[in-house]
Design a protein around this motif. Structure first.
Motif, PDB file in Angstrom:
ATOM      1  N   ARG A  68       0.868  -1.172   0.000  1.00 24.61           N
ATOM      2  CA  ARG A  68       0.000   0.000   0.000  1.00 24.61           C
ATOM      3  C   ARG A  68       0.907   1.224   0.000  1.00 24.61           C
ATOM      4  NH1 ARG A  68      -3.745   2.429   4.629  1.00 24.61           N
ATOM      5  NH2 ARG A  68      -5.111   3.735   3.356  1.00 24.61           N
TER       6      ARG A  68
ATOM      7  N   PHE B 209       1.514   5.489  -0.339  1.00 26.83           N
ATOM      8  CA  PHE B 209       1.126   6.889  -0.326  1.00 26.83           C
ATOM      9  C   PHE B 209       2.235   7.652  -1.050  1.00 26.83           C
ATOM     10  CE2 PHE B 209      -1.125   5.004   3.149  1.00 26.83           C
ATOM     11  CZ  PHE B 209      -2.297   5.724   3.316  1.00 26.83           C
TER      12      PHE B 209
ATOM     13  N   ALA C 256      -3.140   6.319  -9.110  1.00 30.03           N
ATOM     14  CA  ALA C 256      -4.244   6.299  -8.144  1.00 30.03           C
ATOM     15  C   ALA C 256      -5.252   5.206  -8.489  1.00 30.03           C
ATOM     16  CB  ALA C 256      -4.918   7.666  -8.096  1.00 30.03           C
TER      17      ALA C 256
ATOM     18  N   THR D  52      -2.300   6.114  -3.104  1.00 34.20           N
ATOM     19  CA  THR D  52      -2.959   7.293  -2.552  1.00 34.20           C
ATOM     20  C   THR D  52      -2.076   8.507  -2.770  1.00 34.20           C
ATOM     21  OG1 THR D  52      -4.096   5.974  -0.852  1.00 34.20           O
ATOM     22  CG2 THR D  52      -3.924   8.353  -0.483  1.00 34.20           C
TER      23      THR D  52
ATOM     24  N   LEU E  71      -0.951  12.378  -2.364  1.00 36.99           N
ATOM     25  CA  LEU E  71      -1.001  13.428  -1.352  1.00 36.99           C
ATOM     26  C   LEU E  71      -0.339  14.678  -1.900  1.00 36.99           C
ATOM     27  CD1 LEU E  71       0.422  11.398   1.683  1.00 36.99           C
ATOM     28  CD2 LEU E  71      -2.008  11.743   1.155  1.00 36.99           C
TER      29      LEU E  71
ATOM     30  N   CYS F  45      -8.776  10.517  -4.190  1.00 36.00           N
ATOM     31  CA  CYS F  45      -7.710  11.212  -3.467  1.00 36.00           C
ATOM     32  C   CYS F  45      -7.343  12.534  -4.125  1.00 36.00           C
ATOM     33  CB  CYS F  45      -6.473  10.326  -3.324  1.00 36.00           C
ATOM     34  SG  CYS F  45      -5.749   9.783  -4.892  1.00 36.00           S
TER      35      CYS F  45
ATOM     36  N   VAL G  19      -2.477  12.911   7.493  1.00 33.85           N
ATOM     37  CA  VAL G  19      -2.297  11.457   7.443  1.00 33.85           C
ATOM     38  C   VAL G  19      -1.723  11.003   8.780  1.00 33.85           C
ATOM     39  CG1 VAL G  19      -1.061   9.539   6.368  1.00 33.85           C
ATOM     40  CG2 VAL G  19      -1.944  11.402   4.942  1.00 33.85           C
TER      41      VAL G  19
ATOM     42  N   GLU H 185      -2.785   4.533   9.517  1.00 35.67           N
ATOM     43  CA  GLU H 185      -2.627   4.011   8.161  1.00 35.67           C
ATOM     44  C   GLU H 185      -1.593   2.895   8.080  1.00 35.67           C
ATOM     45  OE1 GLU H 185      -4.628   4.767   5.954  1.00 35.67           O
ATOM     46  OE2 GLU H 185      -5.472   6.711   6.505  1.00 35.67           O
TER      47      GLU H 185
END
Length: 406
Positions: free
Chosen positions: A189, A191, A250, A255, A257, A318, A326, A331
């Protein structure tokens, strides 16, 4: 203790230093190359395992030395580039000493004195060929966060290096984008903090980006005509080479940011700039496509249109509703990779030669200190100065300048 006196000392044994040696040998100039580690050391120790070179194989070359390949439009692994530089070193046969670090460089009555372990080397000329990626830049935002694995992109190796959990990649330039995609494909996962960037197509109208840059002469743009932006293009040679599309990232689970502005007790404060950054990257991309289209039309070239290049995916959640904070714990983010770029490290040079921003003062590599030169820096004289295919032109010009001082 004076160990040796030489006409020209080249500091750095990567592609720039080797090319400089090649040009000096062609002009019969006595010289020595010093390398702190091994030939192409940064390629060996400061690249991740899965890195693919961002230039297509057909464009990779050094002076009088072609890159061997079977797929001209493919992209090569780091090991292949290292082997190429090693083979080039064997071709040039430079007078090189590896494992010798220059601890200090200063001026003396005859020119320059390079301090090394156990002695000094005197030279009438010195070429600094240590490259543009010298000092990893890493913000101190999360230095006080316990238990969080943090690494700069220069020390990242592969997904298995990281502890379990999600990963935050800070910086979406070429390195950050490729690392984020590698982690996503490995099942992590991810970010991805996306700041200001210049996004460009990998291919357009049947040709690679670098083919268009060369065909239109953009890669020859002199430093005097460089625009205000200092951002490097976001491109990738990974997975066959494809255009970096953050909306696609995405859609595949990353994700996005905005810029990470601060951290308080494990909670990141995110700047509300993601939409603007993505829009600006899209505008840069679209502008380039328009420049190519105009060029094709003006020259009457036979390159069919490419409508797919302008298709855009819908904004992901997002991006439609960007996160403003965050929580690392909530997370389950266990790792942070800082893909935040590099700075120069010239503190070992005991000669006043930098401007107020810490950049060396020079014109096309010729510093304002007689006999002191720079090679291999980005935009040294033109856009392609730091390309493998461009460093030879700058080295030739510097070698001519050195010869004229004799």
């Amino acid at each position: 203790m004076l160990e040796q006196r030489i006409d020209t000392l080249v500091i750095g044994g990567g592609q720039a230093g080797l090319t400089m040696s090649h040009r000096l040998k062609q002009r019969g100039i006595d010289h020595l190359v010093l390398e702190r580690g091994r030939i192409a050391e940064r390629w060996r120790s400061e690249r991740w395992d899965g890195l693919m070179f961002q230039f297509p194989n057909w464009s990779v070359r050094l002076p009088e030395f072609a890159f061997p390949h079977r797929d001209p439009d493919g992209f090569s692994a780091t090991a292949d580039i290292i082997a190429f530089i090693e083979d080039y070193a064997a071709f040039v046969a430079p007078p090189i000493r590896c494992g010798v670090e220059v601890l200090r460089l200063r001026r003396d009555a005859a020119g320059f004195l390079a301090e090394i372990a156990g002695g000094n080397i005197a030279a009438r000329n010195v070429v600094i060929a240590t490259g543009p990626y010298q000092r990893p830049l890493r913000p101190a935002l999360l230095d006080e966060h316990p238990g969080l694995f943090q690494v700069h992109a220069s020390s990242y190796k592969n997904p298995a290096q990281l502890p379990e959990g999600a990963v935050l990649v800070v910086g979406a330039g070429a390195s950050g984008a490729q690392i984020a995609e590698e982690l996503m494909r490995a099942g992590r996962r991810v970010f991805l903090s996306v700041g200001r960037h210049n996004r460009l197509p990998r291919r357009y109208r049947g040709r690679d980006l670098f083919w268009w840059l060369a065909e239109m002469g953009i890669d020859q743009t002199p430093i005097e005509q460089r625009g205000p932006s200092r951002l490097l293009p976001v491109i990738s040679g990974a997975y066959g080479g494809h255009t970096v599309d953050f909306r696609r990232f995405a859609a595949d689970g990353v994700t996005l940011l905005g810029r990470v502005a601060a951290a308080h007790e494990g909670v990141l404060e995110i700047t509300p700039d993601l939409v603007t950054n993505i829009a600006n990257g899209d505008a840069y991309y679209d502008t380039f496509l328009g420049i190519v289209d105009d060029f094709v039309t003006a020259r009457g070239l036979d390159h069919p249109g490419d409508p797919l290049a302008r298709r855009r995916l819908p904004d992901p959640p997002c991006l439609a509703a960007p996160l403003r904070a965050v929580d690392l714990g909530a997370e389950r983010i266990g790792s942070v990779i800082w893909a935040t770029g590099y700075g120069l490290d010239l503190n070992w040079i005991d000669i006043p030669l930098v401007d107020a921003d810490g950049a060396p003062r020079h014109r096309h590599g010729v510093s304002d200190v007689p006999g002191l030169y720079f090679l291999g820096l980005q935009w040294l004289s033109k856009m392609k100065s730091s390309f493998l295919s461009g460093v030879g032109d700058d080295a030739a010009a510097l070698a001519d300048h050195i010869a004229a001082r004799s």
